[in-house]
Design an enzyme around this catalytic site. Structure first.
Site, short mmCIF file in Angstrom:
data_model
loop_
_atom_site.label_atom_id
_atom_site.label_comp_id
_atom_site.label_asym_id
_atom_site.label_seq_id
_atom_site.Cartn_x
_atom_site.Cartn_y
_atom_site.Cartn_z
N GLU A 179 54.05 -36.03 -99.03
CA GLU A 179 55.02 -34.93 -99.71
C GLU A 179 56.07 -36.11 -100.67
OE1 GLU A 179 57.39 -32.34 -97.55
OE2 GLU A 179 55.66 -31.48 -96.73
N HIS A 382 54.05 -16.66 -89.24
CA HIS A 382 54.33 -18.39 -89.53
C HIS A 382 54.66 -18.87 -88.13
CE1 HIS A 382 57.59 -21.27 -90.77
NE2 HIS A 382 56.49 -21.65 -91.13
N GLU A 384 55.87 -22.48 -87.37
CA GLU A 384 56.74 -23.71 -87.33
C GLU A 384 56.94 -24.19 -86.13
OE1 GLU A 384 58.02 -25.82 -90.38
OE2 GLU A 384 57.78 -26.96 -88.38
N HIS A 452 51.10 -26.76 -93.02
CA HIS A 452 51.93 -27.43 -93.67
C HIS A 452 52.25 -28.58 -92.75
CE1 HIS A 452 53.57 -25.06 -97.22
NE2 HIS A 452 52.45 -24.64 -96.83
N GLU A 471 49.18 -27.75 -97.18
CA GLU A 471 50.09 -28.53 -97.96
C GLU A 471 49.84 -29.85 -98.20
OE1 GLU A 471 53.97 -29.16 -96.56
OE2 GLU A 471 55.02 -28.44 -97.94
N GLU A 477 58.69 -26.43 -102.96
CA GLU A 477 60.13 -26.45 -102.11
C GLU A 477 61.09 -27.53 -102.47
OE1 GLU A 477 59.05 -26.93 -98.12
OE2 GLU A 477 58.04 -28.92 -98.41
C1 NOJ Z 1 58.34 -26.88 -94.52
C2 NOJ Z 1 57.05 -26.21 -95.18
O1 NOJ Z 1 56.60 -27.04 -96.00
C3 NOJ Z 1 57.96 -25.08 -95.78
O2 NOJ Z 1 57.09 -24.08 -96.57
C4 NOJ Z 1 58.33 -24.14 -94.68
O3 NOJ Z 1 59.11 -23.18 -95.34
C5 NOJ Z 1 59.39 -25.15 -93.72
N1 NOJ Z 1 58.79 -26.31 -93.22
C6 NOJ Z 1 60.01 -24.31 -92.67
O4 NOJ Z 1 58.94 -24.01 -91.82
CA CA Z 2 56.57 -29.26 -96.45
#
Ligand code: NOJ
Ligand code: CA
Length: 696
Positions: A179, A382, A384, A452, A471, A477
């Site tokens: 990134e 989702h 994470e 991501h 990603e 973002e």
């Molecule tokens: C990073 C991700 O790239 C983003 O899209 C996401 O909203 C946040 N992490 C939280 O999971």
């Molecule tokens: Ca990210």
């Protein structure tokens, strides 16, 4: 006498077999691309293998060594002799499940060189070279053998000795993140880079270094060799103990790829990376579909809502229903909801722990899924992990089974933060295994994946087409909470990161100047946001803004109409870091996206890609005369004109601006009476004057 004769003959034959291999050791082996323009040359010099790359008689890569250093074993890079060389050719046309083009030709010449150590261990190393019209590639293959069973690579010694101090577009090497913003410098100014790294020679030949089929191996970064201007060595991402790859024979490394093109767009049109991957491993692919999606997402990034529960919680049942209503009314088939599951309060702790099956009390998962079903909108789950891979690993199968049962066809995964266990990196072998495990497990439960903080794409989508997108890029973002992505960012990304595969950049922010304090903004005009849907390929493509910013805005029609998967892709005239124009076809409709850096630009775009027999309506979404990148970036001129393949589109782009066009065959009376593109042309000159006046 007879026996004696046969024995003699056998000796002669073996001598004969032996002699050429010695000869071969001195004679370089040239492998040409089918069109004869590119040559990859194998040379064995004093027992060490080298390769060299030549394009139309110009050396691009000078002799560069190949081999490995191993842990507790002699290096595998010297004392070799050639025991066998084979060449063959291959030509097939295949259809990807999803992609930039409906059919792909996989046409190459191949050279396989078997090397054997002349020293005591007599280990065997096989080099496989391929030459395509759009580049070359090579990989190492280590067959099963007595003196090489289980082993550990401490360094892959592959080098890229570029023949000049080429201008390169690159992001710094990082074992955990891609990134980043791109730099444009001579190779000599680089310390180390992530791939793909793209460059241009003084003779305007474009090349990009990357890898294909990264399977059970460490990701490759490139490090400039000390005291050299343009020699780079492979630097693999390590395990916590410093070892790069833990493996055993038989094994094959990923392909080292060098895409080559005479114009920058040729790199984007190349299929080298997917061609170097195995065919689809899934029997039934009927459940794999391209999708556009909206999300309860941007609101968290701009601080309006939170991921965790509380008064500002984004993921509530009511909001999800509101988003489903919008999606359903605008033909957007999917909704991503972040912050739906328990655990977000632990995100910034040392040990984040998320549940991937339990929802927060104010979010009724079943109710939302059910509501979506009634409205024809599916959910994207989702996941994470915040880097806690063991915790995800333990819950994954149960979670995927639940999602399948509920009818959730896709997930977005995330690995924000440091990987647990400590010392493992996002791009090391351990994580490469994990990302693959996720995609295979997801396939078992008919789930598509958008990762991501992923490992970079290397064409695995050919084999596992449920790996829709990822990603691995500095996406939208960053505009929410950092200095953002400057206008030239997306004029470089297509020629670098996008060469590796689809990207979930999450375009489509309409409220460009969203931050009333002026600290943050999106560094484009609204028309450029639309153009990104054509420029950036992703079969899972987001409309990223809050739905309230789309309501009643006619520009959203473009997002409604633009496909996220294509039959044909072409890159028109472009300059990396300055401007790029891409056209893509789906059925009998063409879409065009053209974007510029911070400079206003008038591009004359010939429409000769259109079918010459057809009259089209050009539905144009352009920067308007009153568009001002600083004060009025959301002004869009929307118009419809009749065009044919003989016309030229005058695209007046404001600094940070763009143009998006949908070309549909003329239908019905009203469309037949539309005015010609000349009326649009009249305005272009005036617009340019305004854009130049206001740009600084
Ligand atoms: C990073 C991700 O790239 C983003 O899209 C996401 O909203 C946040 N992490 C939280 O999971
Ligand atoms: Ca990210």
């Amino acid at each position: 006498m007879k026996i004696h004769y046969l024995k003699k003959m056998a000796e002669i034959v073996s001598l004969f077999l032996f002699v050429p291999s010695i000869l071969m050791a001195k004679v370089p082996k040239d492998l040409y691309s089918p069109d004869g323009k590119i040559c990859i040359r194998f040379v064995l010099k004093a027992g060490q293998p080298y390769y060299e790359v030549v394009y139309q008689k110009k050396t691009l890569i000078q002799p560069s060594p190949l081999g490995f250093r191993l842990d507790e074993a002699p290096p595998l890079m010297e004392n070799f002799s050639v025991t066998d060389t084979r060449s063959d050719s291959f030509d097939e046309t295949w259809k990807p499940v999803l992609g930039e083009d409906k059919t792909i030709r996989n046409h190459y010449n191949q050279l396989i060189v078997t090397l054997r150590e002349t020293s005591t261990l007599h280990r065997i190393l096989i080099l496989i070279f391929r030459a395509y019209d759009d580049g070359v590639a090579f990989r190492y293959s280590l067959p099963e053998q007595p003196n090489l069973k289980k082993f550990q690579i401490i360094s892959e010694e592959t080098r890229f000795n570029f023949a000049g101090n080429y201008t390169a577009w690159w992001i710094p090497a990082d074992y955990d993140s891609y990134e980043k913003l791109y730099h444009e410098t001579p190779l000599s100014k680089i310390k180390a880079v992530n791939t793909p790294v793209t460059m241009v020679t003084p003779d305007s030949i474009y090349l990009s270094i990357h890898e294909a089929n990264l399977t059970d191996y460490a990701g490759m970064t490139l490090k400039r060799v000390k005291r050299s201007a343009s020699n780079f060595e492979c630097d693999l991402v390590p395990w916590p103990d410093g070892i790069k790859v833990k493996t055993r024979t038989p094994m094959k490394t990923p392909w080292r790829t060098i895409q080559i093109a005479a114009r920058p767009g040729g790199l984007i049109e190349s299929h080298l990376i997917v061609n170097l991957n195995e065919p689809c491993a899934l029997k039934d692919v009927s459940w794999i579909k391209p999708m556009k999606y909206v999300g309860i997402w941007w609101g968290m990034h701009i601080g309006k809502w939170t991921w965790h529960e509380g008064p500002k919680h984004g993921a509530t049942t009511a909001r999800a229903k509101e988003y489903i209503d919008f999606a359903s009314a605008h033909h957007i088939p999917a909704l991503l909801v972040e912050g739906w599951n328990k655990g977000w309060a632990t995100w910034w702790t040392k040990k984040p722990e998320f549940s991937f099956t339990e929802a927060y009390p104010d979010y009724n998962l079943n109710e939302v899924v059910q509501y979506g079903k009634e409205k024809g909108v599916v959910l994207i789950g989702h996941n994470e992990t915040a880097g806690n891979v063991p915790s995800y690993d333990a819950q994954m199968e149960k979670a995927f089974a639940l999602y399948e049962k509920l009818g959730i066809p896709a997930i977005k995964t995330g690995y924000a933060g440091k990987i647990i266990p400590k010392g493992q990196h996002h791009h090391g072998q351990w994580m490469v295994r994990h990302y693959r495990k996720v995609v295979k497990m997801a396939a078992k439960y008919h789930i598509m994946v958008d990762a991501h903080e992923p490992i970079k794409p290397t064409g695995i989508r050919r084999t596992y087409p449920n790996f829709l997108t990822r990603e691995g890029v500095r996406g939208m973002e960053y505009n929410a909470w950092s200095a953002g992505n400057p206008p030239n960012h997306t004029t470089i990304v297509p020629f670098t990161r996008m060469l590796a595969g689809p990207l979930d950049y999450t375009p489509g922010i309409f409220n460009i100047l969203f931050d009333k304090t002026g600290k943050h903004r999106v560094h484009t005009t609204l028309a450029k946001q639309l153009a990104l849907y054509v420029i950036l390929y992703s079969p899972l493509q987001m409309a990223a803004d809050l739905v309230e910013n789309y309501k009643d805005n006619p520009a959203f029609q473009f997002i409604e109409k633009v496909p996220s998967n294509w039959d044909e892709t072409r890159v028109l005239k472009s300059r990396i870091g300055h401007f790029v124009t891409i056209v893509r076809r789906r059925g009998n409709e063409w879409f065009l996206g053209s974007i510029t850096d911070k400079h206003p630009r008038l591009l004359e775009i010939p429409l000769d890609f259109l079918n010459p027999e057809t009259r089209y309506v050009a539905h144009i979404y352009a920067d308007a005369r009153e568009t001002n990148y600083f004060t009025n970036p959301t002004a869009v001129e929307i118009g419809q004109y009749q065009v044919t393949a003989k016309d030229t589109l005058p695209a007046a782009l404001d600094g940070g601006g763009g143009i998006a066009v949908r070309f549909s065959p003329v239908r019905g009376k009203t469309e037949k009476s539309l005015q010609s593109i000349q009326y649009f042309r009249k305005e272009a000159g005036e617009k340019m004057k305004a854009f130049i006046r206001t740009s600084s």
